[in-house]
Motif scaffolding. Structure first.
Motif, PDB file in Angstrom:
ATOM      1  N   LEU A  65      25.754   2.337   5.941  1.00 48.91           N
ATOM      2  CA  LEU A  65      26.865   1.756   5.186  1.00 48.91           C
ATOM      3  C   LEU A  65      26.413   1.345   3.794  1.00 48.91           C
ATOM      4  O   LEU A  65      27.102   1.608   2.795  1.00 48.91           O
ATOM      5  CB  LEU A  65      27.408   0.546   5.948  1.00 48.91           C
ATOM      6  N   ARG A  66      25.277   0.697   3.710  1.00 48.85           N
ATOM      7  CA  ARG A  66      24.773   0.232   2.418  1.00 48.85           C
ATOM      8  C   ARG A  66      24.523   1.403   1.481  1.00 48.85           C
ATOM      9  O   ARG A  66      24.898   1.378   0.303  1.00 48.85           O
ATOM     10  CB  ARG A  66      23.478  -0.560   2.638  1.00 48.85           C
ATOM     11  N   ASN A  67      23.870   2.449   1.979  1.00 49.48           N
ATOM     12  CA  ASN A  67      23.560   3.603   1.146  1.00 49.48           C
ATOM     13  C   ASN A  67      24.818   4.358   0.726  1.00 49.48           C
ATOM     14  O   ASN A  67      24.919   4.836  -0.409  1.00 49.48           O
ATOM     15  CB  ASN A  67      22.599   4.538   1.882  1.00 49.48           C
ATOM     16  N   THR A  68      25.779   4.473   1.652  1.00 45.95           N
ATOM     17  CA  THR A  68      27.035   5.160   1.322  1.00 45.95           C
ATOM     18  C   THR A  68      27.803   4.389   0.259  1.00 45.95           C
ATOM     19  O   THR A  68      28.343   4.981  -0.686  1.00 45.95           O
ATOM     20  CB  THR A  68      27.897   5.323   2.584  1.00 45.95           C
ATOM     21  N   PHE A  69      27.851   3.068   0.401  1.00 44.42           N
ATOM     22  CA  PHE A  69      28.565   2.258  -0.576  1.00 44.42           C
ATOM     23  C   PHE A  69      27.919   2.386  -1.951  1.00 44.42           C
ATOM     24  O   PHE A  69      28.609   2.536  -2.968  1.00 44.42           O
ATOM     25  CB  PHE A  69      28.570   0.798  -0.124  1.00 44.42           C
ATOM     26  N   LEU A  70      26.591   2.346  -1.993  1.00 44.37           N
ATOM     27  CA  LEU A  70      25.877   2.498  -3.264  1.00 44.37           C
ATOM     28  C   LEU A  70      26.169   3.854  -3.884  1.00 44.37           C
ATOM     29  O   LEU A  70      26.399   3.964  -5.100  1.00 44.37           O
ATOM     30  CB  LEU A  70      24.372   2.335  -3.031  1.00 44.37           C
ATOM     31  N   SER A  71      26.188   4.901  -3.058  1.00 40.79           N
ATOM     32  CA  SER A  71      26.459   6.242  -3.574  1.00 40.79           C
ATOM     33  C   SER A  71      27.864   6.354  -4.151  1.00 40.79           C
ATOM     34  O   SER A  71      28.072   6.937  -5.225  1.00 40.79           O
ATOM     35  CB  SER A  71      26.263   7.275  -2.456  1.00 40.79           C
ATOM     36  N   MET A  72      28.847   5.787  -3.448  1.00 43.85           N
ATOM     37  CA  MET A  72      30.218   5.834  -3.947  1.00 43.85           C
ATOM     38  C   MET A  72      30.365   5.067  -5.251  1.00 43.85           C
ATOM     39  O   MET A  72      31.078   5.483  -6.165  1.00 43.85           O
ATOM     40  CB  MET A  72      31.176   5.274  -2.890  1.00 43.85           C
ATOM     41  N   ARG A  73      29.686   3.936  -5.356  1.00 41.57           N
ATOM     42  CA  ARG A  73      29.701   3.179  -6.603  1.00 41.57           C
ATOM     43  C   ARG A  73      29.172   4.036  -7.749  1.00 41.57           C
ATOM     44  O   ARG A  73      29.727   4.044  -8.858  1.00 41.57           O
ATOM     45  CB  ARG A  73      28.827   1.930  -6.471  1.00 41.57           C
ATOM     46  N   GLU A 358      15.631   7.963   3.519  1.00 40.82           N
ATOM     47  CA  GLU A 358      15.755   6.520   3.285  1.00 40.82           C
ATOM     48  C   GLU A 358      14.762   6.054   2.232  1.00 40.82           C
ATOM     49  O   GLU A 358      15.099   5.261   1.343  1.00 40.82           O
ATOM     50  CB  GLU A 358      15.544   5.765   4.596  1.00 40.82           C
ATOM     51  N   LEU A 359      13.542   6.534   2.292  1.00 41.93           N
ATOM     52  CA  LEU A 359      12.529   6.120   1.322  1.00 41.93           C
ATOM     53  C   LEU A 359      12.877   6.627  -0.077  1.00 41.93           C
ATOM     54  O   LEU A 359      12.747   5.895  -1.063  1.00 41.93           O
ATOM     55  CB  LEU A 359      11.156   6.642   1.748  1.00 41.93           C
ATOM     56  N   ALA A 360      13.341   7.875  -0.159  1.00 40.12           N
ATOM     57  CA  ALA A 360      13.734   8.426  -1.459  1.00 40.12           C
ATOM     58  C   ALA A 360      14.923   7.669  -2.036  1.00 40.12           C
ATOM     59  O   ALA A 360      15.017   7.460  -3.253  1.00 40.12           O
ATOM     60  CB  ALA A 360      14.072   9.907  -1.313  1.00 40.12           C
ATOM     61  N   THR A 361      15.843   7.226  -1.155  1.00 46.29           N
ATOM     62  CA  THR A 361      16.999   6.453  -1.609  1.00 46.29           C
ATOM     63  C   THR A 361      16.571   5.092  -2.130  1.00 46.29           C
ATOM     64  O   THR A 361      17.006   4.641  -3.188  1.00 46.29           O
ATOM     65  CB  THR A 361      18.009   6.276  -0.464  1.00 46.29           C
ATOM     66  N   ARG A 362      15.699   4.429  -1.398  1.00 48.40           N
ATOM     67  CA  ARG A 362      15.229   3.113  -1.837  1.00 48.40           C
ATOM     68  C   ARG A 362      14.527   3.192  -3.187  1.00 48.40           C
ATOM     69  O   ARG A 362      14.705   2.323  -4.042  1.00 48.40           O
ATOM     70  CB  ARG A 362      14.276   2.522  -0.803  1.00 48.40           C
ATOM     71  N   LEU A 363      13.718   4.210  -3.360  1.00 43.41           N
ATOM     72  CA  LEU A 363      12.938   4.345  -4.592  1.00 43.41           C
ATOM     73  C   LEU A 363      13.710   5.056  -5.692  1.00 43.41           C
ATOM     74  O   LEU A 363      13.220   5.165  -6.818  1.00 43.41           O
ATOM     75  CB  LEU A 363      11.640   5.106  -4.303  1.00 43.41           C
ATOM     76  N   ASP A 422       2.269   6.908  -4.440  1.00 44.78           N
ATOM     77  CA  ASP A 422       2.454   7.435  -5.795  1.00 44.78           C
ATOM     78  C   ASP A 422       3.910   7.302  -6.246  1.00 44.78           C
ATOM     79  O   ASP A 422       4.188   7.008  -7.411  1.00 44.78           O
ATOM     80  CB  ASP A 422       2.026   8.900  -5.854  1.00 44.78           C
ATOM     81  N   ALA A 423       4.849   7.522  -5.321  1.00 44.38           N
ATOM     82  CA  ALA A 423       6.266   7.413  -5.667  1.00 44.38           C
ATOM     83  C   ALA A 423       6.653   5.966  -5.954  1.00 44.38           C
ATOM     84  O   ALA A 423       7.509   5.701  -6.815  1.00 44.38           O
ATOM     85  CB  ALA A 423       7.125   7.965  -4.534  1.00 44.38           C
ATOM     86  N   THR A 424       6.032   5.026  -5.247  1.00 46.30           N
ATOM     87  CA  THR A 424       6.329   3.609  -5.456  1.00 46.30           C
ATOM     88  C   THR A 424       5.674   3.091  -6.725  1.00 46.30           C
ATOM     89  O   THR A 424       6.257   2.263  -7.439  1.00 46.30           O
ATOM     90  CB  THR A 424       5.848   2.779  -4.251  1.00 46.30           C
ATOM     91  N   PHE A 441      10.415  -2.546  -0.582  1.00 45.64           N
ATOM     92  CA  PHE A 441      10.585  -3.397   0.598  1.00 45.64           C
ATOM     93  C   PHE A 441      11.760  -4.371   0.486  1.00 45.64           C
ATOM     94  O   PHE A 441      12.096  -5.054   1.451  1.00 45.64           O
ATOM     95  CB  PHE A 441       9.302  -4.186   0.868  1.00 45.64           C
ATOM     96  N   ARG A 442      12.356  -4.474  -0.713  1.00 39.02           N
ATOM     97  CA  ARG A 442      13.484  -5.379  -0.960  1.00 39.02           C
ATOM     98  C   ARG A 442      13.144  -6.832  -0.658  1.00 39.02           C
ATOM     99  O   ARG A 442      13.974  -7.598  -0.173  1.00 39.02           O
ATOM    100  CB  ARG A 442      14.719  -4.941  -0.149  1.00 39.02           C
ATOM    101  N   THR A 443      11.905  -7.195  -0.897  1.00 42.45           N
ATOM    102  CA  THR A 443      11.467  -8.576  -0.793  1.00 42.45           C
ATOM    103  C   THR A 443      10.203  -8.730  -1.633  1.00 42.45           C
ATOM    104  O   THR A 443       9.649  -7.744  -2.113  1.00 42.45           O
ATOM    105  CB  THR A 443      11.200  -8.977   0.670  1.00 42.45           C
ATOM    106  N   ALA A 444       9.750  -9.973  -1.793  1.00 43.40           N
ATOM    107  CA  ALA A 444       8.563 -10.210  -2.613  1.00 43.40           C
ATOM    108  C   ALA A 444       7.299  -9.925  -1.814  1.00 43.40           C
ATOM    109  O   ALA A 444       7.329  -9.687  -0.601  1.00 43.40           O
ATOM    110  CB  ALA A 444       8.564 -11.656  -3.109  1.00 43.40           C
ATOM    111  N   PHE A 445       6.156  -9.966  -2.514  1.00 46.10           N
ATOM    112  CA  PHE A 445       4.869  -9.793  -1.858  1.00 46.10           C
ATOM    113  C   PHE A 445       4.723 -10.762  -0.690  1.00 46.10           C
ATOM    114  O   PHE A 445       5.116 -11.926  -0.778  1.00 46.10           O
ATOM    115  CB  PHE A 445       3.720 -10.090  -2.831  1.00 46.10           C
ATOM    116  N   HIS A 446       4.148 -10.273   0.385  1.00 48.44           N
ATOM    117  CA  HIS A 446       3.715 -11.165   1.456  1.00 48.44           C
ATOM    118  C   HIS A 446       2.280 -11.591   1.156  1.00 48.44           C
ATOM    119  O   HIS A 446       1.494 -10.824   0.603  1.00 48.44           O
ATOM    120  CB  HIS A 446       3.774 -10.462   2.814  1.00 48.44           C
TER     121      HIS A 446
END
Length: 485
Positions: A65-73, A358-363, A422-424, A441-446
């Motif tokens: 849902l999140r990825n689809t919504f982002l794509s439509m936007r 999913e990884l390609a979408t996040r990055l 390398d992609a990140t 990771f959509r969060t800060a360093f651990h």
């Protein structure tokens, strides 16, 4: 198969100042309409087969849902460069999806007729949504909306020729498709009868499985009944869908109630903020995490009350196991929670392709980085197949995986980790900084991942990724990366 070239010269802008489609983004009725449209898409034989083989919508619906919504936007952004880039990304994604259904019929996600049907279901469901909620669109508004959807298809296919040019012709096309082309596909049945009943909790509610299960037991059947009642009569008869007494009234009431949101002040409902909030984890550095933490505390209190009234098995999920400090999950649990992305009970190429996607979408990867990542996962799949597919059926079962789990961390998986690093590492510094880490990771360093210079080095990244993907141990940032619903 189309080339997916986007034509812009001489075309009218995809987005007008007052876009009717964009007005639906934050409309609660759209949630009902999009489920209805998805069922009609899945009822198309080619689309249904592609979803059954490649989609993660049953196992990771919130992520989808999140990825689809982002794509439509992006596809309806006012900047043509953003739209063209997203169209190119979608075409690359769909080019990688082809195969055969259970009856031996071929499918291709780039088939122009199938892509046109996806757009047609979105348009028709938007019109139906307004009609069922007592706010039918007038003829001029429908024609403007239809023109926007045709422009959307044109942005993907290079032209909108697969959809009729005029609105009157569209309705004849739509009726013919429903009557002659749609089927009672497995994908449509899964959405109607499995997805709602087994919908996993979003990150926000992971800590309250009892409360989620109780709510889902009530809301799930209602959503299924509402969706079935809203489908075209011709398809319901063809698919043998049940006629539930009172369902039309329930459906009408749901749309009318959702339509009352038009009386709320502007900006009170923001779909993007809602989706992002549902995706937040309690350990996120997002400022909204405090609100999420407070909500989770209240939810746990409510869950405790519900547990007293309606005891339900309360198994700890992956996030809870990690939080409890367990170093390793059972092999079968890792297989189903992480590796089997499509939820069909087997590990095969579509599962690894879903990870790469999913990884390609996040990055937000472009070429050639995206292809490099897919190729690395493809090589890992060949290595896994060679090492684990003992019966030669072209896929890996949970049993085969459990026996051969020590074979997972081979050279191909190391290559996946290196390509992902390398992609990140966008700036090529040789280390992942805080911003690059947050992108993935959509969060800060651990704390356990940072070094004295505040960066995440290649060797540490590769080591952590291998430990997680080989099922050796749980890892706080990597679990939500590929296991979140």
């Amino acid at each position: 198969m189309t080339t997916g070239t986007t034509k812009t010269t001489g075309q009218a802008p995809l987005i007008e100042t007052e876009s009717q489609f964009c007005a639906f983004f934050d409309d609660p009725r759209w949630a009902l309409a999009i489920v209805r449209a998805t069922v009609l898409e899945a009822a198309h034989p080619q689309i249904g087969a592609a979803l059954a083989d490649n989609s993660t919508f049953t196992t990771h619906p919130w992520r989808r849902l999140r990825n689809t919504f982002l794509s439509m936007r992006r596809m309806f952004d006012t900047d043509p460069a953003v739209r063209e880039r997203e169209a190119a990304r979608l075409n690359r994604l769909h080019t990688r999806m082809s195969g055969s259904d259970s009856r031996g019929r071929g499918y291709d996600a780039m088939d122009r007729g199938a892509r046109a049907w996806v757009v047609a279901t979105l348009f028709e469901s938007a019109v139906t949504m307004c009609r069922l909620s007592g706010q039918p669109l007038d003829q001029d508004t429908m024609e403007r909306l239809y023109a926007e959807y045709r422009a959307f298809l044109s942005a993907l296919d290079g032209d909108a020729g697969a959809l009729p040019e005029g609105l009157n012709d569209f309705w004849r096309y739509y009726d013919r498709m429903v009557q002659d082309e749609l089927e009672n596909t497995e994908a449509a049945r899964v959405i109607l009868y499995r997805l709602f009943d087994h919908l996993p909790a979003p990150a926000l509610l992971e800590g309250a499985p009892t409360l989620w299960a109780a709510g889902r037991a009530v809301v799930g059947p209602l959503l299924g009944t509402i969706t079935v009642a809203s489908l075209p009569d011709a398809y319901r008869r063809k698919a043998g869908l049940p006629e539930v007494p009172g369902a039309p009234a329930l459906m009408q009431g749901a749309y009318l109630t959702a339509g009352l949101a038009r009386f709320l002040p502007a900006g009170w409902i923001n779909a993007e903020a809602i989706i992002e909030t549902l995706s937040l984890r309690p350990d996120s550095d997002d400022p909204r995490a405090r609100t999420v933490a407070a909500l989770r505390t209240r939810i746990k209190r409510a869950a405790a009350l519900v547990r007293l009234l309606t005891p339900v098995d309360d198994h700890a999920g992956p996030a809870q196991a990690s939080a409890a400090g367990e170093d390793r999950r059972p092999a079968r649990a890792f297989f189903h929670q992480v590796l089997d992305q499509t939820g069909d009970g087997y590990l095969d190429w579509p599962d690894l392709a879903a990870m790469a996607r999913e990884l390609a979408t996040r990055l937000d990867l472009d070429e050639p980085e995206e292809t490099r990542l897919y190729e690395a996962f493809a090589a890992w799949w060949r290595e896994l197949q060679s090492a684990l597919d003992s019966d030669g059926d072209g896929r890996v079962s949970a049993e085969e995986y459990a026996v051969g789990v020590p074979s997972l961390a081979g050279p191909a998986l190391i290559r996946v980790a290196e390509v992902l690093f390398d992609a990140t590492d966008k700036d090529g510094s040789g280390a992942i900084d805080a911003d690059e880490y947050r992108t993935l990771f959509r969060t800060a360093f651990h704390r356990d991942l940072t070094t004295s210079d505040g960066a995440y080095g290649r060797s540490a990244f590769v080591g952590d990724f291998l430990s997680f993907m080989s099922g050796r141990r749980t890892n706080a940032p990597y679990d939500p990366l590929l296991a979140d619903a």
